[in-house]
Design a protein around this motif. Structure first.
Motif, PDB file in Angstrom:
ATOM      1  N   ALA A  15       0.836  -1.208   0.000  1.00 27.32           N
ATOM      2  CA  ALA A  15       0.000   0.000   0.000  1.00 27.32           C
ATOM      3  C   ALA A  15       0.865   1.250   0.000  1.00 27.32           C
ATOM      4  CB  ALA A  15      -0.918   0.001   1.219  1.00 27.32           C
ATOM      5  N   GLN A  18       2.335   1.767  -3.483  1.00 30.84           N
ATOM      6  CA  GLN A  18       1.316   2.293  -4.382  1.00 30.84           C
ATOM      7  C   GLN A  18       1.032   3.757  -4.078  1.00 30.84           C
ATOM      8  OE1 GLN A  18      -1.856  -0.455  -3.694  1.00 30.84           O
ATOM      9  NE2 GLN A  18      -1.078  -1.984  -5.149  1.00 30.84           N
ATOM     10  N   SER A  19       1.025   4.108  -2.772  1.00 32.07           N
ATOM     11  CA  SER A  19       0.776   5.479  -2.372  1.00 32.07           C
ATOM     12  C   SER A  19       1.886   6.389  -2.871  1.00 32.07           C
ATOM     13  CB  SER A  19       0.656   5.557  -0.850  1.00 32.07           C
ATOM     14  OG  SER A  19       0.557   6.896  -0.428  1.00 32.07           O
ATOM     15  N   ASP A  20       3.153   5.965  -2.707  1.00 33.33           N
ATOM     16  CA  ASP A  20       4.286   6.757  -3.181  1.00 33.33           C
ATOM     17  C   ASP A  20       4.195   6.982  -4.680  1.00 33.33           C
ATOM     18  OD1 ASP A  20       5.354   7.014  -0.707  1.00 33.33           O
ATOM     19  OD2 ASP A  20       6.929   5.515  -0.947  1.00 33.33           O
ATOM     20  N   ARG A 401       4.144  15.775   1.511  1.00 36.12           N
ATOM     21  CA  ARG A 401       3.145  15.843   0.433  1.00 36.12           C
ATOM     22  C   ARG A 401       2.217  17.033   0.645  1.00 36.12           C
ATOM     23  NH1 ARG A 401      -1.729  11.472  -0.813  1.00 36.12           N
ATOM     24  NH2 ARG A 401      -2.607  12.613  -2.583  1.00 36.12           N
TER      25      ARG A 401
END
Length: 407
Positions: A15, A18-20, A401
């Protein structure tokens, strides 16, 4: 067939990856302009003669030095390669692949008899290599396919702290008469360059005895106001620990340790910093908190409380650094994390609460302390690096972010 669920930690890792990836795509989209691409004109490409393997390593080193590369790689079954502005790429696209016979010939062409003997016995060798046009840190390694040769190109002159753009805070650290200063970062992050600049600043501003212990000697520092003694491990001494132990009998004021590799070296460095010497050393760690954990964890459990007290009193500062590729791809920008000793920092070390250091550093900004994430953010806001680089190199990615996207 029965399906087995993934372990929870694997699901979390997947996860996060995928988030990165999603964040990087989002940041890349921010950089994309809506300008129309100019029309591409067809150009006839002329035939280019292939470049065959050169006769001597010096030829590759001179090419790399003139281009501003940091490293040269001559490896089996690979084209001659250099690291230019942080990126590893072929020196010439039309170059022949280097064979095992080529690397053997190149290695035997510049190693002396003693180095050939050590290579045959150990299978690898590291040393400083000097030519008429420069100095290089050479590494020759024997592996499954043959010999690989790697050279780090060393600047022929020591750049000053001002030329490197180092903050005034580091000059203040160089004024201490005793204590421990650590410069940390990954391989190739510029630790040796920063350390050499700090030693040379002391060399100009003080009248003392400086001893440097390195493996190998990279920058040659000429004595100015100080008397400078430079010793190379495996050439002038057997180990860092032996050299450090010997240096304490040579009336030193400042001791520079190229790398604190083992318990004995770390223990001697801390002892020297407590007994009236200024000790500058390097470690391969990413930030201030991990540096202190590394120093403390190397000691047996029953000694750690005593060592925490010693480090809390002797530490003067930790400089952690990264070299980040610039937005234009033509250089690298220096990101610095700086921790300075204050009573709050000393209390965190003494109590074994290094996880609290980032918060202490954030509140110590007026004193010159800065976190790596803040340094990366400043480089991005100055237009020097891309948001993707700032995000991927940050510690607190969720917070970075938000800072980059405003979301």
């Amino acid at each position: 067939m029965e399906e087995h669920p993934q372990p929870e930690d694997e699901q979390q890792t997947e996860a996060a990856e995928q988030s990165d990836e999603a964040v990087i795509q989002e940041l890349a989209a921010m950089e994309t302009t809506t300008e129309e691409s100019p029309a591409v004109e067809e150009v006839e490409v002329a035939y280019v003669e292939p470049i065959h393997t050169l006769d001597h390593v010096d030829m590759y080193l001179q090419v790399g030095q003139e281009a501003g590369a940091s490293d040269i790689h001559l490896a089996v079954n690979v084209q001659p390669t250099w690291r230019l502005f942080g990126n590893l790429e072929p020196i010439w696209l039309q170059a022949d692949v280097v064979t095992a016979d080529d690397t053997e010939r190149l290695a035997m062409g510049f190693l002396n008899d003693e180095q050939k003997k050590r290579l045959a016995e150990k299978g690898d060798i590291d040393f400083a290599y000097a030519t008429e046009f420069g100095r290089f840190r050479a590494s020759v390694v024997r592996h499954r396919l043959g010999l690989d040769l790697v050279f780090r190109i060393i600047s022929t002159s020591v750049r000053t702290m001002d030329q490197l753009g180092l903050p005034e805070t580091l000059k203040m650290l160089c004024q201490y008469q005793n204590g421990l200063i650590l410069v940390t970062g990954s391989v190739g992050s510029g630790k040796s360059t920063t350390l050499a600049a700090m030693v040379d600043y002391i060399n100009e501003t003080r009248h003392e005895h400086i001893i440097t212990l390195e493996d190998p000697i990279e920058y040659v520092i000429q004595s100015r106001n100080c008397h400078v003694t430079q010793r190379e491990v495996h050439t002038h001494t057997n180990s860092f620990a032996a050299a450090l132990r010997g240096s304490l009998r040579e009336d030193p004021d400042v001791i520079m340790v190229g790398e604190m590799r083992d318990l004995e070296t770390i223990q001697l460095a801390i002892t020297a910093s407590e007994t009236g010497h200024l000790v500058l050393a390097t470690l391969h760690t990413g930030n201030a908190a991990r540096t202190l954990d590394r120093v403390l964890d190397v000691f047996p459990v029953d000694q750690r409380e005593q060592i925490r007290v010693m480090v809390s009193e002797s530490l003067r500062g930790i400089i952690s650094q990264q070299l980040v590729p610039t937005r234009d791809g033509k250089g690298r920008a220096l990101a610095l994390e700086i921790l300075l000793r204050t009573e709050a920092v000393a209390a965190c070390i003494r109590d074994g609460k290094t996880f609290m250091l980032p918060g202490v550093m954030q509140t110590g900004g007026k004193l010159g302390m800065v976190l790596m994430d803040d340094s990366l953010l400043n480089l991005y806001r100055a237009g020097l690096i891309t948001p993707e680089e700032a995000y991927m190199r940050s510690e607190q990615k969720a917070l970075m972010r938000t800072q980059l996207t405003g979301k």
